[in-house]
Design a protein around this motif. Structure first.
Motif, PDB file in Angstrom:
ATOM      1  N   PHE A  96      24.202  17.598   7.478  1.00 25.36           N
ATOM      2  CA  PHE A  96      23.295  17.851   6.360  1.00 25.36           C
ATOM      3  C   PHE A  96      24.014  18.404   5.127  1.00 25.36           C
ATOM      4  N   ALA A  97      24.788  19.458   5.312  1.00 22.36           N
ATOM      5  CA  ALA A  97      25.455  20.086   4.168  1.00 22.36           C
ATOM      6  C   ALA A  97      26.474  19.159   3.501  1.00 22.36           C
ATOM      7  N   LYS A 110      22.446  18.590  11.965  1.00 20.46           N
ATOM      8  CA  LYS A 110      22.744  19.906  11.393  1.00 20.46           C
ATOM      9  C   LYS A 110      24.145  19.943  10.812  1.00 20.46           C
ATOM     10  N   ILE A 138      24.676  16.721   1.191  1.00 17.69           N
ATOM     11  CA  ILE A 138      24.242  17.349  -0.071  1.00 17.69           C
ATOM     12  C   ILE A 138      25.443  17.537  -0.993  1.00 17.69           C
ATOM     13  N   LEU A 139      26.572  17.968  -0.404  1.00 19.31           N
ATOM     14  CA  LEU A 139      27.783  18.196  -1.201  1.00 19.31           C
ATOM     15  C   LEU A 139      28.252  16.895  -1.830  1.00 19.31           C
ATOM     16  N   HIS A 186      16.891  14.566   8.080  1.00 21.89           N
ATOM     17  CA  HIS A 186      16.302  15.768   8.670  1.00 21.89           C
ATOM     18  C   HIS A 186      14.912  15.458   9.223  1.00 21.89           C
ATOM     19  N   ALA A 230      19.565  12.944   2.761  1.00 19.98           N
ATOM     20  CA  ALA A 230      19.823  14.089   3.628  1.00 19.98           C
ATOM     21  C   ALA A 230      18.510  14.611   4.216  1.00 19.98           C
TER      22      ALA A 230
END
Lengths: 146, 197
Positions: A14-15, A11, A18-19, A49, A45
């Motif tokens: 993940f962001a 968690k 993507i960034l 997950h 990513a």
């Protein structure tokens, strides 16, 4: 709760993944990277997950039908850029036709950004499609089965 | 022939050690019968190649190798491995003198051909002097993008890259057609029949 550390780490990661994919995508003119690498990182990513939460949860977040649409859109985006430059009076993929008055080849920058975006969308959705289809055929395996 | 001599620097030994490790990993992959180990070794092989490309200053290629080779293909190979057995069938050892002779002859010919190749790092080699130098010279005037690799990939050879994107798209479509939705069984999961039925 099972695999708590993995789930929390996923968690958190993940962001940023993507960034980073978006950075690689849009910074390809200036440093290493571009659409191919960015698409793969974007797909990774979601693969992370799926490893952690199970494929069914990932399919809820990003359904297979959306991926097929994205595959087509990415390819048409690239080809469409080429057709657009032809309609503007240039050659196929001759990006200078986008902004012919520019003295510093702004048209080339726009054109490269557009086609790299098409490449990134196609690569990300295709990689995830292949991943979904390969791993979706078998039910979850036990730890001992390895 | 130019009289260029390869500059012996410590980095050259790094290159050589990376190449040696690549050969060792390749042999380990050949010897192993456990498919999980083979998949992991192929990931290590890709990562070592990526390190080698970084040492050759080809960072774009290294980036792609690390992301695609070491990352996604390892994952896809693991997914493919789950659909089959965990262990390769044991091969009965045998002798194949014709195949051995062909392999030895081809290998000897390839090594003989390397004698004619330009020295490592030669600025006058065909790859560095003619069209490569033209891209380096003309990119600031034609494209005005700092990364020459991107300029070649997306603009000078944009049509090639369109073809590459189409290849990836085709791969995805092929996987969907072979394994996926839209089949006669309506995409439902049905256990494959055993062979002895």
């Amino acid at each position: 709760m099972e695999r708590l550390i993995l789930k929390v780490t996923t968690k958190i990661l993940f962001a940023p993944i993507i960034l980073f994919a978006l950075y690689v995508q849009f910074h390809g003119d200036y440093g290493p990277g571009g659409g191919f690498q960015a698409g793969v990182i974007f797909a990774v990513a979601f693969i992370l997950h799926a490893f952690c939460f199970g494929l069914d949860e990932t399919k809820k977040a990003l359904p297979q039908k959306a991926l097929i649409v994205a595959m087509v859109i990415g390819l048409m985006f690239y080809a469409g850029t080429g057709v657009a430059t032809m309609l503007l009076g240039g050659n196929l993929l001759g990006y200078d036709a986008i902004d012919p008055a520019s003295t510093h080849h702004a048209g080339q920058h726009y054109g490269i950004l557009l086609v790299e975006w098409g490449v990134g969308v196609t690569v990300a959705s295709t990689m995830l499609t292949i991943f979904y289809h390969f791993t979706g055929r078998e039910p979850d395996i036990d730890q001992e089965d390895w | 022939m130019s009289s260029f001599q390869t500059h012996i620097s410590p980095l050259l030994f790094l290159d050589l050690s990376l190449l040696t490790m690549l050969v060792l990993v390749a042999f380990a992959m050949l010897r192993s019968r456990q498919l999980f180990a083979v998949v992991m070794l192929s990931g290590i092989y890709s990562l070592l190649s990526a390190a080698f490309f970084v040492s050759l200053d080809a960072v774009d290629v290294a980036f792609t190798e690390a992301a695609v080779g070491a990352g996604v293909s390892t994952v896809l190979m693991l997914g493919g491995m789950l659909l089959t057995a965990r262990r390769e069938k044991p091969v009965t050892p045998g002798r194949a003198p014709v195949a051995l002779a062909v392999v030895l002859a081809t290998g000897a010919a390839l090594i003989y051909a390397t004698i004619d190749m330009p020295a490592f790092g030669d600025p006058h080699s065909p790859a560095n002097s003619s069209i490569g130098q033209m891209y380096v010279d003309e990119t600031p005037n034609d494209i005005a993008v700092p990364n020459i690799v991107t300029a070649v990939l997306a603009s000078y050879r944009g049509f090639d890259t369109l073809g590459e994107t189409m290849v990836i798209f085709t791969a995805g479509v092929a996987v969907i057609l072979l394994l996926g939705i839209g089949s006669v069984r309506g995409g439902r999961r049905i256990a494959d029949r055993d062979e002895d039925e």
